[in-house]
Design a protein around this motif. Structure first.
Motif, short mmCIF file in Angstrom:
data_model
loop_
_atom_site.label_atom_id
_atom_site.label_comp_id
_atom_site.label_asym_id
_atom_site.label_seq_id
_atom_site.Cartn_x
_atom_site.Cartn_y
_atom_site.Cartn_z
N LYS A 260 0.88 -1.25 -0.07
CA LYS A 260 -0.09 -0.04 -0.07
C LYS A 260 0.95 1.25 0.06
CE LYS A 260 -3.77 -2.27 2.38
NZ LYS A 260 -4.72 -2.21 3.76
N ALA A 261 0.26 2.45 -0.46
CA ALA A 261 1.06 3.64 -0.47
C ALA A 261 1.68 3.87 0.91
CB ALA A 261 0.18 4.94 -0.81
N GLY A 262 2.94 3.96 1.00
CA GLY A 262 3.82 4.56 1.82
C GLY A 262 4.43 3.30 2.78
N ASP A 263 4.12 2.10 2.39
CA ASP A 263 4.55 0.95 3.00
C ASP A 263 6.08 0.54 2.63
OD1 ASP A 263 2.44 -0.44 3.98
OD2 ASP A 263 2.27 -1.95 2.47
N ARG A 264 6.60 -0.09 3.77
CA ARG A 264 8.00 -0.53 3.37
C ARG A 264 7.95 -2.25 3.22
NH1 ARG A 264 12.73 2.25 4.84
NH2 ARG A 264 13.78 0.53 3.85
N PHE A 265 8.90 -2.65 2.66
CA PHE A 265 8.79 -4.25 2.44
C PHE A 265 8.22 -5.04 3.54
CE2 PHE A 265 11.37 -7.89 0.42
CZ PHE A 265 10.10 -8.47 -0.16
N LYS A 266 8.84 -4.66 4.82
CA LYS A 266 8.60 -5.28 6.08
C LYS A 266 7.05 -5.24 6.30
CE LYS A 266 8.59 -4.61 10.88
NZ LYS A 266 7.97 -5.81 11.32
N PHE A 267 6.61 -3.96 6.15
CA PHE A 267 4.93 -3.72 6.56
C PHE A 267 4.34 -4.67 5.63
CE2 PHE A 267 6.54 0.52 7.95
CZ PHE A 267 7.18 0.24 8.90
N THR A 268 4.46 -4.70 4.44
CA THR A 268 3.83 -5.54 3.56
C THR A 268 3.90 -6.90 3.82
OG1 THR A 268 4.49 -4.03 1.73
CG2 THR A 268 3.23 -6.05 1.09
N LEU A 269 5.01 -7.18 4.30
CA LEU A 269 5.21 -8.65 4.58
C LEU A 269 4.34 -9.05 5.70
CD1 LEU A 269 8.76 -9.17 3.84
CD2 LEU A 269 7.26 -10.26 2.87
#
Length: 304
Positions: A260-269
């Protein structure tokens, strides 16, 4: 004065200062590598258009503060004459960091700058839902802290013991930090499940009793800042440049598809779960794995 487009300026490396109308210009510096000519033009710009100093960032880049927005285009033109480009900020692939690697470091297993440059040329500035950072370190000493990056790459060596060449001096077992080698003076045993592909056994061996092949050890999902997270490793060592690029392509594409907009890879995971990303990256790894009958190709910038 025309309305200032801060978003466009930020994409081009100009970060707004607290002082209205002034920007700190981040430069595109791959793996901390700059020529003397590039440094000279940076100094000239800092003196003429800034306040006569620069800032070295934590990711090996250079920022020139106090650039008046009215001078932005002129500054870029002057820098270009010395072979210097603006960097980028915001939600996109950032400049790749790297150590000096095997070019000058006795511990280096890979040419970190060559690898970082290859990744930078392929991915730099690619728009994504959030920022994405690569870090390349040449060996297990991990000077560039690979695990702090969205995708970290650590140079290693796949080693195979050569019994007939070994003199059982015991050096390899002493320098192995992972307890993978034992030598009682007559028999040497290697536990390859414990081997971290650091290459120290082969580097310190006085009689070349190890056959070696440079490899890439990769990790994913690292983050350093408000939410510190150590990246995870789940793939075996990568043995070819094609395989490395395929894995990087898969990781970035998965992030692009699910973030999602503003995500970092870790947050998406964390939100989507690791399973889908691991599946996509593992499939890319397997599809581009060298075939058993294929000759071993040198990795980027290595001679064996």
């Amino acid at each position: 004065m025309a309305k200032i487009n801060n978003a466009a300026l930020k994409k081009g490396g100009f970060m707004a200062q607290k002082q209205k109308g002034y920007y700190s210009l981040r430069l595109r510096v791959v793996a901390g590598h700059m020529t003397a000519e590039q440094l000279r033009v940076v100094a000239e710009v800092a003196e003429k258009y800034g306040h006569g100093y620069i800032h070295n960032t934590s990711r090996q880049s250079i920022e020139i503060p106090w650039i008046n927005v009215e001078d932005a285009e002129e500054v870029k033109a002057v820098l270009a004459q010395g072979g210097v480009e603006p960097g980028c900020c915001g939600a996109r692939v950032r400049t790749v960091t790297g150590c000096q690697g095997c070019v000058s470091c006795p511990s280096g297993n890979i040419d970190s700058f060559a690898v970082a440059n290859e990744l930078d040329e392929r991915y730099f500035g690619r728009d994504l839902p959030g920022k994405f950072k690569f870090g390349v370190t040449g060996c297990q000493n991990n000077c560039l802290k690979a695990e702090e990056n969205d995708m970290g790459i650590k140079g290693g060596r796949k080693v195979t013991w050569i019994p007939d060449a070994c003199i059982h001096c015991g050096i390899c077992s002493k320098v192995c930090s992972f307890g993978a080698i034992s030598d009682d003076g007559e028999t040497l045993t290697v536990d390859y499940d414990k081997c971290a592909s650091c290459g120290k056994c082969s580097q310190k061996c006085p009689v070349d009793a190890w056959e070696t092949q440079p490899v890439y050890n990769v990790c994913f999902g690292g983050l350093f800042g408000n939410h510190i997270t150590k990246a995870k490793s789940f793939l075996p060592p990568i043995e070819s440049d094609e395989q490395l690029i395929a894995v990087a392509d898969a990781a970035i594409q998965w992030f692009d598809d699910h973030a999602k907009a503003g995500d970092r890879f870790k947050f998406t995971l964390d939100r989507e779960g690791w399973e889908g990303m691991v599946e996509a990256v593992t499939a890319a790894y397997n599809e581009h794995a060298p075939k058993p009958d294929e000759p071993i190709k040198p990795l980027i910038g290595t001679d064996k």
